[in-house]
Design a protein around this motif. Structure first.
Motif, PDB file in Angstrom:
ATOM      1  N   UNK A   1       2.761  11.056  -2.704  1.00 41.37           N
ATOM      2  CA  UNK A   1       2.916   9.959  -1.743  1.00 41.37           C
ATOM      3  C   UNK A   1       3.265  10.473  -0.344  1.00 41.37           C
ATOM      4  N   UNK A   2       2.673   9.846   0.665  1.00 35.78           N
ATOM      5  CA  UNK A   2       2.924  10.197   2.066  1.00 35.78           C
ATOM      6  C   UNK A   2       3.986   9.248   2.600  1.00 35.78           C
ATOM      7  N   UNK A   3       5.094   9.783   3.067  1.00 35.17           N
ATOM      8  CA  UNK A   3       6.189   8.952   3.559  1.00 35.17           C
ATOM      9  C   UNK A   3       5.730   8.087   4.721  1.00 35.17           C
ATOM     10  N   UNK A   4       6.015   6.794   4.645  1.00 38.88           N
ATOM     11  CA  UNK A   4       5.706   5.878   5.732  1.00 38.88           C
ATOM     12  C   UNK A   4       4.271   5.410   5.792  1.00 38.88           C
ATOM     13  N   UNK A   5       3.408   5.865   4.890  1.00 38.37           N
ATOM     14  CA  UNK A   5       1.994   5.465   4.903  1.00 38.37           C
ATOM     15  C   UNK A   5       1.818   4.241   4.020  1.00 38.37           C
ATOM     16  N   UNK A   6       2.131   3.061   4.546  1.00 38.25           N
ATOM     17  CA  UNK A   6       2.234   1.846   3.736  1.00 38.25           C
ATOM     18  C   UNK A   6       1.428   0.674   4.283  1.00 38.25           C
ATOM     19  N   UNK A   7       0.341   0.954   4.977  1.00 33.65           N
ATOM     20  CA  UNK A   7      -0.527  -0.109   5.463  1.00 33.65           C
ATOM     21  C   UNK A   7      -1.936   0.087   4.902  1.00 33.65           C
TER      22      UNK A   7
ATOM     23  N   UNK B   1       0.834  -1.199   0.000  1.00 35.99           N
ATOM     24  CA  UNK B   1       0.000   0.000   0.000  1.00 35.99           C
ATOM     25  C   UNK B   1       0.872   1.253   0.000  1.00 35.99           C
ATOM     26  N   UNK B   2       0.390   2.286  -0.669  1.00 37.84           N
ATOM     27  CA  UNK B   2       1.018   3.601  -0.619  1.00 37.84           C
ATOM     28  C   UNK B   2      -0.081   4.653  -0.642  1.00 37.84           C
ATOM     29  N   UNK B   3      -0.214   5.384   0.485  1.00 40.76           N
ATOM     30  CA  UNK B   3      -1.217   6.438   0.561  1.00 40.76           C
ATOM     31  C   UNK B   3      -0.664   7.738  -0.003  1.00 40.76           C
ATOM     32  N   UNK B   4      -1.566   8.509  -0.593  1.00 41.26           N
ATOM     33  CA  UNK B   4      -1.198   9.770  -1.240  1.00 41.26           C
ATOM     34  C   UNK B   4      -2.117  10.886  -0.745  1.00 41.26           C
ATOM     35  N   UNK B   5      -1.539  12.059  -0.591  1.00 46.25           N
ATOM     36  CA  UNK B   5      -2.333  13.246  -0.270  1.00 46.25           C
ATOM     37  C   UNK B   5      -2.221  14.219  -1.428  1.00 46.25           C
ATOM     38  N   UNK B   6      -3.366  14.547  -2.007  1.00 46.95           N
ATOM     39  CA  UNK B   6      -3.406  15.442  -3.174  1.00 46.95           C
ATOM     40  C   UNK B   6      -2.445  14.967  -4.258  1.00 46.95           C
TER      41      UNK B   6
ATOM     42  N   UNK C   1      -7.386  15.666  -0.476  1.00 43.78           N
ATOM     43  CA  UNK C   1      -7.834  14.436  -1.146  1.00 43.78           C
ATOM     44  C   UNK C   1      -6.831  13.316  -0.855  1.00 43.78           C
ATOM     45  N   UNK C   2      -7.343  12.210  -0.313  1.00 43.64           N
ATOM     46  CA  UNK C   2      -6.497  11.085   0.064  1.00 43.64           C
ATOM     47  C   UNK C   2      -6.870   9.863  -0.776  1.00 43.64           C
ATOM     48  N   UNK C   3      -5.875   9.317  -1.458  1.00 42.49           N
ATOM     49  CA  UNK C   3      -6.058   8.097  -2.248  1.00 42.49           C
ATOM     50  C   UNK C   3      -4.995   7.093  -1.834  1.00 42.49           C
ATOM     51  N   UNK C   4      -5.154   5.852  -2.303  1.00 46.21           N
ATOM     52  CA  UNK C   4      -4.187   4.808  -1.979  1.00 46.21           C
ATOM     53  C   UNK C   4      -3.895   3.991  -3.234  1.00 46.21           C
TER      54      UNK C   4
ATOM     55  N   UNK D   1      -4.109  10.524   9.850  1.00 50.34           N
ATOM     56  CA  UNK D   1      -3.431  11.800   9.687  1.00 50.34           C
ATOM     57  C   UNK D   1      -2.898  12.300  11.022  1.00 50.34           C
ATOM     58  N   UNK D   2      -1.971  13.244  11.006  1.00 52.30           N
ATOM     59  CA  UNK D   2      -1.677  13.998  12.232  1.00 52.30           C
ATOM     60  C   UNK D   2      -2.887  14.845  12.606  1.00 52.30           C
ATOM     61  N   UNK D   3      -2.827  15.524  13.743  1.00 54.96           N
ATOM     62  CA  UNK D   3      -3.906  16.430  14.141  1.00 54.96           C
ATOM     63  C   UNK D   3      -4.132  17.456  13.032  1.00 54.96           C
ATOM     64  N   UNK D   4      -5.354  17.579  12.587  1.00 59.26           N
ATOM     65  CA  UNK D   4      -5.626  18.390  11.406  1.00 59.26           C
ATOM     66  C   UNK D   4      -5.864  19.853  11.778  1.00 59.26           C
ATOM     67  N   UNK D   5      -5.579  20.723  10.832  1.00 59.58           N
ATOM     68  CA  UNK D   5      -5.793  22.158  10.984  1.00 59.58           C
ATOM     69  C   UNK D   5      -6.799  22.611   9.936  1.00 59.58           C
TER      70      UNK D   5
END
Length: 292
Positions: free
Chosen positions: A80-86, A72-77, A102-105, A91-95
């Motif tokens: 690729x998000x580093x380390x997001x492989x499950x 798995x590799x998650x992506x934001x907009x 937009x989050x895809x995998x 996410x971290x605490x959102x602002x």
């Protein structure tokens, strides 16, 4: 004749045997192709849109199946998000700036890969932190004692009043509380109640001259020494009345045990007031005091 009949029989056997062998071979080939077609990589449950309160985390998940080991590799907009492989990503605490992200995998099984449709993150209002001033007394027992009930207290410059373990009303705003033409001769009525014994709420009423307003609102003024400082993160301004002709102002503040509050002062014309309030809302802020 006998020789010719024998030759015909022999040729017939030679033709029949290859045909008989070909039939099971074709059968095996058809069965193998059918199994391969039904075991391709599939995203069975794509990530869904998520709405999360400001300051909290959001979790996206996917269910995928395939013939090989799935990665798995998650992506934001699209990045690729580093380390997001499950199979899920938190996410971290959102602002407020995360709203609409937009989050895809992308899932892979070694032989093929698929990318899901994006899921949209919507940022909602901030949920209460533990011990928030606004929610601290909701489940408290009846108020243990009463101060000033039925007899409103009056605040006069230059004396401030601090009520520990108490909650008080905001100050009244507007004209009619000052002596016309007399500087710094204004009074503000208020009422306080003793909070429950488990509460850490305190209320401060502070009058001062207008020349000190910026100092009071922009720093940990010595006036707040016993109150923890207006910029300490656990203080909320609940009312502010500016009486310009009399060169004086007064404010009320509530202090609790929660952290994370920060003071912002804005100036706007009355006709345009809705715009900055709306902008504050998108930043997870609320207006606690207004003075005209």
């Amino acid at each position: 004749m006998g020789n010719r009949a024998q030759m015909f029989r022999t040729r017939a056997v030679r033709w029949i045997l290859p045909i008989a062998l070909l039939i099971p071979l074709l059968g095996c080939g058809a069965s193998h192709n059918s199994e391969g077609f039904g075991s391709q990589l599939v995203i069975e449950d794509p990530p869904s849109d998520v709405t999360t309160p400001l300051g909290q985390t959001a979790t996206f998940a996917v269910v995928a199946t395939g013939p090989g080991t799935i990665t798995y590799q998650w992506n934001r907009n699209g990045v690729p998000i580093a380390g997001a492989n499950t199979a899920s990503y938190t996410t971290p605490a959102i602002s407020a700036s995360d709203d609409g992200s937009r989050f895809s995998v992308t899932v892979s099984d070694g032989g093929s890969s698929l990318t899901s449709a994006p899921a949209i993150l919507t940022v909602g209002p901030r949920s209460p932190l533990l011990g928030d001033i606004r929610f601290q007394e909701v489940d408290a027992a009846a108020l243990a004692g009463i101060s000033g009930w039925g007899n409103s207290l009056i605040l006069w410059y230059p004396i401030s009043w601090l009520y520990t373990g108490s909650i008080g009303t905001p100050l009244r705003l507007g004209l009619g509380q000052c002596v016309s033409g007399v500087a710094q001769d204004c009074g503000w009525q208020y009422t306080t109640w003793s909070a429950s014994q488990t509460s850490s709420l305190s209320t401060l009423y502070l009058p001062d001259t207008l020349e000190n307003l910026d100092t009071v609102l922009s720093s940990n003024s010595p006036l707040f020494a016993d109150f923890g400082g207006i910029a300490s993160g656990n203080v909320v301004v609940t009312s502010l009345d500016i009486e310009s002709p009399e060169d004086v102002f007064a404010m009320s503040l509530v202090q609790g045990k929660s952290e994370g509050f920060d003071l912002r002062r804005e100036t706007s014309s009355a006709s345009d007031l809705a715009a900055p309030i709306a902008d504050d809302g998108t930043d997870g802020r609320v207006v606690t005091a207004v003075s005209f």
